[in-house]
Design a protein around this motif. Structure first.
Motif, mmCIF file in Angstrom:
data_model
loop_
_atom_site.group_PDB
_atom_site.id
_atom_site.type_symbol
_atom_site.label_atom_id
_atom_site.label_comp_id
_atom_site.label_asym_id
_atom_site.label_seq_id
_atom_site.Cartn_x
_atom_site.Cartn_y
_atom_site.Cartn_z
ATOM 1 N N THR A 42 0.830 -1.212 -0.085
ATOM 2 C CA THR A 42 0.044 0.025 0.062
ATOM 3 C C THR A 42 0.854 1.166 -0.010
ATOM 4 O OG1 THR A 42 -0.292 -0.369 2.385
ATOM 5 C CG2 THR A 42 -2.044 -1.149 1.063
ATOM 6 N N ILE A 43 1.855 1.307 0.552
ATOM 7 C CA ILE A 43 2.794 2.309 0.702
ATOM 8 C C ILE A 43 3.441 2.785 -0.592
ATOM 9 C CG2 ILE A 43 4.834 1.512 1.484
ATOM 10 C CD1 ILE A 43 5.167 3.834 3.631
ATOM 11 N N VAL A 44 3.687 1.745 -1.400
ATOM 12 C CA VAL A 44 4.358 1.900 -2.644
ATOM 13 C C VAL A 44 3.541 2.195 -3.469
ATOM 14 C CG1 VAL A 44 5.783 1.035 -4.655
ATOM 15 C CG2 VAL A 44 6.484 0.489 -2.073
ATOM 16 N N SER A 45 2.238 1.718 -3.618
ATOM 17 C CA SER A 45 1.128 2.095 -4.341
ATOM 18 C C SER A 45 0.644 3.545 -4.404
ATOM 19 C CB SER A 45 -0.110 1.337 -4.139
ATOM 20 O OG SER A 45 0.030 -0.299 -4.354
ATOM 21 N N THR A 46 0.800 4.247 -2.927
ATOM 22 C CA THR A 46 0.526 5.386 -2.988
ATOM 23 C C THR A 46 1.426 6.356 -3.522
ATOM 24 O OG1 THR A 46 -0.707 4.822 -0.886
ATOM 25 C CG2 THR A 46 -0.439 7.214 -1.195
ATOM 26 N N ALA A 47 2.707 6.027 -3.583
ATOM 27 C CA ALA A 47 3.920 6.910 -3.972
ATOM 28 C C ALA A 47 4.065 6.518 -5.541
ATOM 29 C CB ALA A 47 5.164 6.495 -3.128
ATOM 30 N N MET A 48 3.686 5.580 -5.948
ATOM 31 C CA MET A 48 3.954 5.189 -7.441
ATOM 32 C C MET A 48 3.651 6.539 -8.340
ATOM 33 S SD MET A 48 5.641 3.114 -8.347
ATOM 34 C CE MET A 48 5.430 3.144 -10.020
ATOM 35 N N PRO A 49 2.679 7.386 -8.051
ATOM 36 C CA PRO A 49 2.367 8.263 -9.218
ATOM 37 C C PRO A 49 3.533 9.502 -9.158
ATOM 38 C CG PRO A 49 0.283 7.956 -8.415
ATOM 39 C CD PRO A 49 1.421 7.201 -7.465
ATOM 40 N N SER A 50 4.039 9.729 -7.833
ATOM 41 C CA SER A 50 5.089 10.707 -7.878
ATOM 42 C C SER A 50 6.366 10.109 -8.145
ATOM 43 C CB SER A 50 5.117 10.955 -6.036
ATOM 44 O OG SER A 50 3.953 11.605 -5.775
ATOM 45 N N ILE A 51 6.643 8.692 -7.870
ATOM 46 C CA ILE A 51 7.815 8.278 -8.362
ATOM 47 C C ILE A 51 7.889 8.190 -9.801
ATOM 48 C CG2 ILE A 51 9.245 5.823 -8.639
ATOM 49 C CD1 ILE A 51 7.819 5.042 -5.743
#
Length: 491
Positions: free
Chosen positions: A28-37
């Protein structure tokens, strides 16, 4: 069976729970950050590979590490898993581009493949049968806490700090877990001598890798009827056949195929494969819809995933009681209906409906996952003897992980194809391509596109994600059909 020293059980349990938290919060934490990544590193085309790479090595190694723990002991395998997970996190945080990030995620996936099954095994080793029910509640709470805090932490890191902190946070927690297991967990070395099915593991990696590449890149950088795709398809079918033949021919297979003759296991595993695809479809692409199409912040995107994360552990707790009252089959059916409701909500999602509707869909998916996953574990463990219980449970975990890996690739391919088709049909300049979708994921990027290009790209992304959510609804419907095939009584 080896004798485990249990005087330091509270410290061992805390270390195991901390390690499980790392692997559980990762999704969940990476999913949330993926657009910014993606907005920072570029490479929207490779979006789904960030998830597929992690799930690929996770799925390919989970059964192998279970067998290695029988041969070499729980402790060295568990410590290896934590170390690899942290190494992957460090490289991910320092990644200069998407290719390096994907490579780092491969390493993280190997580490997670050792963490999850061995954590459960260690708990089973150091607690009696009477104590395990209470301890399993603690382990379930780890999933609940990580699921709730993951999206919030991901949104916080992205909005307040920067996306590398999503990976840096693993290091201090991993070191604590590493120290706890190193100093407090003692085990005898008189372990059961069993063969390690390395050949079977290699065939699994080849089969899953080739299929993932076909699903992600087919019709994109590689034409469907090209020699590369045809060759990869032949490689997939050949390695799958070789794996099945190999597993039938050896005494200690990585995945005993006779378990599939038991209806409870067969249909629970098939359904878990499908629900794994549903799970990754929601967690991977919902933040892109909320940020890129609805133009909301990473924190809001995290909130829409948090409702799924809240629904899951609550439903799992309720499922434990329901199974005793109405049986695992009826409990699974209720969960399947909840998945369909969530799929319907997502299929009707639009920018105008707002993030609350997206959160509602996530909630129903979470409830469905909680009810079905708990029911499946109960039915599987009741259907086999003690000697087969661990591998039967691991096979269900394996199928869900494989489903998530293939789901990330398949749904990612659907999204990429749809967006590219939309861009071509709109007659945009050649400089505007699939990777231009990166700019939709931040406010600065959207402003740099210009109103017309921005509108077309948002419509393309919305159209592509709509196709993904239609796919989720179809998967939920097929899942219910397989749930209905579960026996009313154990085999």
């Amino acid at each position: 069976m080896e004798q485990i020293h249990t005087k330091n059980r509270p410290f061992i349990l805390a270390s195991v729970m901390l390690a499980m938290f790392l692997a559980a919060i990762e999704a969940t934490i990476v999913s949330t950050a993926m657009p910014s990544i993606v907005a920072d590193l570029g490479g929207f085309r490779l979006y789904s590979w960030v998830f597929s790479a992690y799930l690929l090595t996770n799925a390919s190694t989970v059964l192998l590490f279970g067998r290695l723990a029988d041969v070499f002991g729980r402790k060295p395998i568990f410590l290896t898993g934590i170390s690899l997970f942290m190494l992957g996190a460090i490289v991910s945080a320092l990644a200069p581009n998407m290719q390096v990030l994907i490579g780092a995620r491969l390493i993280q996936g190997v580490g997670a493949g050792a963490l999850m099954p061995i954590a459960t095994t260690i708990v089973g080793d150091i607690y009696t049968k009477e104590e395990r029910a209470k301890i399993q509640g603690y382990l379930s709470s780890v999933w609940g806490i990580s699921a709730v805090t993951g999206p919030a932490l991901g949104g916080f890191f992205v909005d307040v700090l920067s996306w590398p902190f999503v990976f840096w946070m693993n290091i201090p927690l991993g070191l604590l877990a590493l120290a706890g297991i190193t100093f407090f967990f003692k085990e005898d070395t008189s372990l059961e001598k069993r063969s390690v099915d390395m050949v079977g593991s290699i065939w699994v990696v080849i089969a899953v890798s080739s299929l993932l590449f076909i699903l992600v890149e087919g019709g994109q950088r590689v034409p469907w009827l090209s020699a590369e795709i045809i060759g990869l398809l032949a490689l997939f079918l050949g390695s799958l056949f070789a794996f099945l033949h190999h597993e039938k021919s050896i005494e200690d297979p990585m995945l005993p195929l006779h378990l599939w003759s038991i209806k409870s296991i067969r249909y629970a595993n098939i359904t878990s494969f499908l629900t794994g695809m549903i799970l990754i479809g929601v967690s991977s692409y919902l933040p892109a819809f909320v940020q890129g199409v609805m133009e909301r912040s990473a924190t809001i995107a995290g909130f829409t995933l948090t409702t799924m994360s809240i629904g899951w552990p609550i439903a799992s707790t309720i499922a434990g009681r329901l199974v005793l009252k109405i049986g695992f089959r009826k409990t699974s059916i209720i969960g399947g209906v909840s998945l369909i409701i969530g799929g319907i909500v997502f299929s009707l999602l639009s920018p105008e409906r707002g993030p609350l509707v997206a959160a509602l869909g996530s909630l129903f998916i979470g409830i469905g996952m909680g009810l079905t996953s708990t029911s499946f574990i109960v039915s599987i463990q009741n259907a086999v003897s003690w000697q087969s219980r661990a591998i039967a449970t691991a096979s269900n975990m394996f199928m869900r992980t494989i489903g998530s890996a293939l789901g990330a690739a398949l749904l990612g391919g659907v999204l990429n194809n749809r967006v590219e088709e939309f861009i071509r049909s709109a007659g945009l300049p050649e400089r505007i391509d699939l990777n231009s979708t990166n700019q939709l994921l931040t406010e600065e990027g959207r402003e740099s596109l210009g109103p017309e290009v921005r509108r077309i790209l948002q419509e393309g992304l919305s159209s592509g994600l709509h196709m993904v959510y239609i796919g989720l609804l179809l998967l939920a419907g097929v899942s219910v059909l397989f749930i209905l095939l579960l026996p009313k009584k154990e085999d």
